[in-house]
Design an enzyme around this catalytic site. Structure first.
Site, mmCIF file in Angstrom:
data_model
loop_
_atom_site.group_PDB
_atom_site.id
_atom_site.type_symbol
_atom_site.label_atom_id
_atom_site.label_comp_id
_atom_site.label_asym_id
_atom_site.label_seq_id
_atom_site.Cartn_x
_atom_site.Cartn_y
_atom_site.Cartn_z
ATOM 1 N N GLU A 1 -29.132 -3.425 34.646
ATOM 2 C CA GLU A 1 -29.599 -4.367 35.673
ATOM 3 C C GLU A 1 -30.577 -3.629 36.566
ATOM 4 O OE1 GLU A 1 -27.657 -6.031 39.753
ATOM 5 O OE2 GLU A 1 -26.804 -6.914 37.940
ATOM 6 N N ASP B 1 -22.704 0.801 40.669
ATOM 7 C CA ASP B 1 -23.400 -0.129 41.555
ATOM 8 C C ASP B 1 -24.465 0.591 42.392
ATOM 9 O OD1 ASP B 1 -23.994 -2.468 42.831
ATOM 10 O OD2 ASP B 1 -22.275 -2.412 44.185
#
EC number: 5.1.2.7
Length: 422
Positions: free
Chosen positions: A178, A81
């Site tokens: 992403e 993340d």
């Protein structure tokens, strides 16, 4: 190995102490019983690993163990993340989903040559741009095209560097990329998002999700603060821009928005669900540390040693609140005057503690400042080491029940099933 593809509905789940993967996965299983397939993605940032002293391999091990124990035979992922070029190395082996964060690069002017090349390559964006599914149109001038490209090209190029480093280590088909643009000052306009997506296509990053910035406040673990109608307009425009980019820039057909919610944005969940249905599209909903708060709620419900430890965590967090809040200053709003003293909390019953902490805005005893301080206070529990973890394990049933109910009823059901949260 075939290319990793993220299905339309997916949820990013934080698990600070790598003890709730089974309880979290159970929420996805409950969704499957209602005919909705949700891909679980366990996410944990380098900052969180550093604060706790954990390693990404622990997140992977916990996810794998949960999948095996619950006989999950569908896709699942582990997300590095908010990763950067400086922090990606330790995530290369255990992770297969990478949220590439380039927010710090936004606004660094691209070179004149790069800007001019981009403007020439995408001259088709000039003039009136119409997006399917929305009534608004947008005028793109030469100056707007060049100025916007100059603002974002450096960030996208940095994303390309990170992507290629991951691809070299893992193989381009073996992970979900992403790009995150959400941790910046202002929401991107639809034209800005189109230009960002065009630049990402130029960099040959086959992103499957993109995390734009929205207006309003997305504080950690509490509800959205802002104009819900404006949010719904923005997310509809983002869906429309993504659809345009898939068609015109040859980005992956399953590209979808990633909403970095910080968890518990109950007031906008109906808008997310309605917009997904309107565009017949998917979304990646990323939650944050509410699982850690459900651990505290479960321990407090267990009473005895569990409640005593929950009170101790608060007392330590209260005493070190400036240190704990500093890394999260931009995503919390704590009113010190509304924080009860540790002496007061020490006299609370189990019910008083859980009512103050559990995110139920209709409950008169709910205290968002108390909740936000404990949200960023996981470092306190980390320092307790096995004392905290042992209590989680000895009270697994009550903790897991809270984790599963929170994730399913308050997040998955309203966003993906269209059911009102409770």
């Amino acid at each position: 190995m075939k290319r990793q593809v993220l299905d339309p509905y997916s949820i990013g789940m934080g698990d600070r102490f790598a003890h709730q993967a089974k309880a979290q996965l159970q929420a996805c299983i409950l969704a499957s019983h209602h005919g909705v397939a949700i891909v679980p993605v366990w996410n944990k940032s380098n900052r969180e690993h550093t604060i706790i002293g954990s390693d990404p391999t622990a997140t992977r091990a916990a996810a794998d163990a949960a999948v095996k124990a619950l006989h999950w035979d569908k896709p699942y992922f582990c997300d590095a993340d908010h990763i950067t070029l400086q922090t990606v190395d330790r995530f290369l082996t255990p992770c297969d989903f990478y949220t590439i964060d380039v927010a710090d690069e936004i606004g660094k002017p691209a070179s004149a040559a790069d800007t001019e090349d981009f403007a020439k390559r995408h001259a088709d964006l000039l003039g009136t741009v119409s997006l399917k599914g929305v009534d608004e149109t947008f005028e793109v001038t030469q100056d707007l095209l060049r100025n916007t490209a100059s603002k974002f090209l450096s960030a996208v190029k940095k994303a390309g560097e990170v992507y290629r480093k991951i691809a070299q280590a893992k193989g381009a088909d073996n992970f979900i990329p992403e790009v995150s643009m959400d941790e910046t000052d202002s929401a991107q306009t639809p034209v800005e998002l189109l230009i960002i997506l065009a630049a990402i296509a130029d960099e040959q990053i086959p992103i499957q999700t993109i995390a734009p910035k929205f207006s309003g406040r997305f504080n950690k673990g509490v509800d959205y603060v802002g104009n819900v109608e404006q949010f719904e307009r923005e997310i509809a425009l983002d869906f429309a821009a993504i659809a345009y980019a898939i068609e015109h820039f040859r980005l992956p057909v399953n590209l979808k928005p990633s909403i970095h919610s910080g968890s518990d944005k109950f007031s906008i969940y109906p808008a997310i669900h309605a917009t997904m249905k309107r565009f017949n599209a998917g979304v990646h909903l990323k939650t944050a540390g509410t699982t850690w708060l459900e651990e505290l709620i479960g321990l407090a419900e267990a009473d005895g040693d569990g409640l005593a430890l929950a009170k101790e965590v608060y007392a330590e967090a209260y005493g070190h609140r400036e240190e704990l809040c500093a890394p999260y200053a931009s995503v919390i709003d704590i009113d010190p005057a509304k924080l009860p003293s540790p002496v007061e909390v020490n006299g609370w019953t189990s019910l008083q503690y859980t009512m103050a902490l559990r995110h139920n805005p209709s409950e008169s005893q709910y205290n968002s400042s108390f909740r936000q301080l404990l949200h960023v206070g996981f470092k306190v529990a980390a320092k307790m080491g096995t004392r905290y973890l042992d209590l989680l394990e000895s009270n697994e049933a009550v903790v897991a029940r809270n984790v599963t109910e929170n994730l399913y009823k308050r997040h998955i059901a309203p966003v993906f099933l269209g059911q009102q949260s409770s």
